[in-house]
Design an enzyme around this catalytic site. Structure first.
Site, PDB file in Angstrom:
ATOM      1  N   CYS B  85       0.822  -1.215   0.000  1.00  0.00           N
ATOM      2  CA  CYS B  85       0.000   0.000   0.000  1.00  0.00           C
ATOM      3  C   CYS B  85       0.857   1.266   0.000  1.00  0.00           C
ATOM      4  O   CYS B  85       0.329   2.371  -0.092  1.00  0.00           O
ATOM      5  CB  CYS B  85      -0.953  -0.008   1.183  1.00  0.00           C
ATOM      6  SG  CYS B  85      -1.962  -1.496   1.195  1.00  0.00           S
ATOM      7  N   HIS B 334      -9.297   3.780  -0.926  1.00  0.00           N
ATOM      8  CA  HIS B 334      -7.934   3.254  -0.834  1.00  0.00           C
ATOM      9  C   HIS B 334      -7.604   2.381  -2.043  1.00  0.00           C
ATOM     10  O   HIS B 334      -7.519   1.158  -1.931  1.00  0.00           O
ATOM     11  CB  HIS B 334      -7.799   2.468   0.477  1.00  0.00           C
ATOM     12  CG  HIS B 334      -6.421   1.964   0.777  1.00  0.00           C
ATOM     13  ND1 HIS B 334      -5.272   2.564   0.304  1.00  0.00           N
ATOM     14  CD2 HIS B 334      -6.002   0.901   1.518  1.00  0.00           C
ATOM     15  CE1 HIS B 334      -4.213   1.881   0.744  1.00  0.00           C
ATOM     16  NE2 HIS B 334      -4.628   0.874   1.468  1.00  0.00           N
TER      17      HIS B 334
END
Lengths: 100, 385
Positions: B85, B334
């Site tokens: 991420c 996200h």
């Protein structure tokens, strides 16, 4: 339960690595009681594809008596942080612990 | 090292966009960024792409030259950075290094992820591959489960409560509702968050960030040349990346992330500021507990006091240190490979006074913290105007 101690620095692993983080690659295997304590845990209600059939199930980070830590499955009744657990079985490279 | 400025930003909205490919998303953000910086594509000297799992999500590998060539960048070096991420945070860090070191004068960084074309269980599977596949993942761990264990331990050691976690979700949803580019523009109450469907106890669906599509871009050049391009250049005061063990169980203490502390210390040192000089921040709230721990690891509050601080309004839009004014990963969305550069764009919007309804009065120095996995990568960026 078998654990592996680095002959140089003494660090304990639950699976024998090719190299210890200190750079050494000689380990002594040691049988332990398989007892440990739950450092943290969670019960899953959503999982990756391969584990959806097992839902809900509990996993925990277990700190073994005498050294070594691992992420393991909990079999039987749910446990809480601090609970004493004992290795019940090892299947397909996964350790299953249960409350003592 | 030369001082470096951001001279252009661009991003897509974050959301579920059926019919938009990974290439479409990357091109939209990159084109907007070039236009924002008033730079012709042919002048860009290098392309840095952050993307976590194009191969797994959409079957496309070799994404960097795919995007660079479609953008008309010519035959410039084009490289994909993968750090879970923190992929685009890492791409940004490396682009900054190349510009600061004098290798290039114009570098374009784009982060992109196309996630929503896969069913949820498959997405969970792909995300889990950022953990240790031969250990924790084999035992059934997912990312929600890893962060649930982090939350459980934080509760055990510091008395953090579920209503503290809910306070993060309520705050970020409130901010996201003011962001036209957010994935979920929905105000929620603490009661809703606490009664949410359990994903991995103690985390409910309201403690988890969203699965999104999206892209974000930033254009970097030496600060001495920024005036040639941009009317509102933003200075990169400090940026640092750090790493740590992949498996959560390998950390002696899971209530703090050494990679966050290390990247934070180095970024503060480079910027010549401390946590008290940071006006506002975008922190990596992949799960509500992650925002609480980031506040502690970056020195905004003492260890163990993150939860009560959020509940007291410390990090609210009108609080002394606003955090995730964009809505954060929780509400803005996200798209994992786009998140790091997305945070940087959101800092820049505040610093340029272009944040609309969520604009804060004081945005001179901002910090972005981008986390990969359960803390195995962290990039901290400090910007100033």
């Amino acid at each position: 339960m078998t654990v592996y101690d680095c002959l140089d620095c003494g660090k304990t692993y639950t699976a024998q690595p090719a190299f210890c983080r200190c750079g050494d690659r000689q380990f002594r295997s040691r049988e332990t009681s398989g007892r440990g304590r739950v450092y943290s845990c969670t019960t899953l209600y959503a999982a990756a594809e391969a584990f959806e059939k097992d839902l809900p199930f509990q996993i925990a980070i277990v700190v073994l008596d005498g050294g070594g830590r691992l992420t393991a499955r909990i079999a039987g009744a749910p446990v809480a942080v601090g609970a004493e657990v004992l290795l019940r079985e090892q299947r397909d490279g996964v350790y299953f612990f249960a409350a003592v | 090292m030369k001082p470096v400025s951001i001279i252009g930003i661009g991003k897509t909205a974050f959301g579920a966009f059926t019919g938009q490919s990974i290439l479409d998303l990357a091109l939209e953000a990159s084109r907007k960024c070039l236009k924002n910086g008033n730079v012709q594509a042919s002048r860009v000297e290098a392309f840095y792409l952050g993307n976590f799992a194009g191969p797994a999500f959409v079957g496309q590998n070799h994404v960097a030259p795919y995007v660079a060539s479609a953008l008309g960048l010519g035959n410039v070096p084009a490289t994909r950075f993968e750090a879970a991420c923190a992929s685009s945070g890492s791409a940004f860090f490396h682009a900054w290094g190349a510009v600061a070191g004098g290798l290039y004068d114009l570098a374009l960084v784009t982060g992109v992820e196309k996630m929503t074309s896969q069913p949820t269980a498959r997405v969970t599977d792909i995300l889990a591959s950022a953990g240790e596949v031969d250990g924790e993942v084999r035992a059934g761990a997912t990312f929600p489960a890893l962060f649930a264990m982090i939350a459980r331990r934080h509760m055990h050691q510091f008395g953090t409560r579920r209503d503290h976690l809910a306070a993060v979700a309520v705050k970020n949803h409130g901010n996201g509702a003011k962001n036209p580019d957010a994935h979920m523009r929905k105000v929620i109450t603490a009661e809703q968050a606490l009664a949410g469907r359990m994903i991995a106890d103690p985390l409910t669906v309201y403690d988890c960030s969203l699965v999104s599509d999206g892209a974000a871009s930033a254009l970097l050049c030496p600060a001495e040349r920024a005036g040639e391009f941009a009317s509102q250049p933003i200075r990169v005061l400090g940026v640092a990346q750090a790493s740590d063990y992949l498996a959560l169980a390998d950390k002696e203490d899971i209530t703090t992330f050494p990679a966050v502390r290390r990247a934070g210390e180095k970024a503060y040192q480079a910027a010549g500021v401390g946590p008290e000089q940071i006006d506002f921040a975008e922190l990596h709230d992949c799960f509500t507990i992650a925002e609480i721990i980031a506040m502690e690891d970056l020195g905004f509050v003492p260890r163990g006091e993150g939860g009560p601080a959020v509940a007291s309004g410390f990090s609210a839009l009108n609080g002394p240190k606003p955090i995730n004014t964009s809505g954060g990963l929780k509400a803005k969305g996200h798209p994992v490979g786009a998140t790091g550069v997305g945070q940087i764009c959101d800092l820049a919007l505040q610093m340029r006074c272009q944040a609309g309804e969520r604009q804060i009065p004081r945005a001179n120095v901002g910090l972005a913290q981008n986390l990969g996995g359960s803390g195995a990568t962290c990039v901290v960026t400090i910007l100033g105007r």
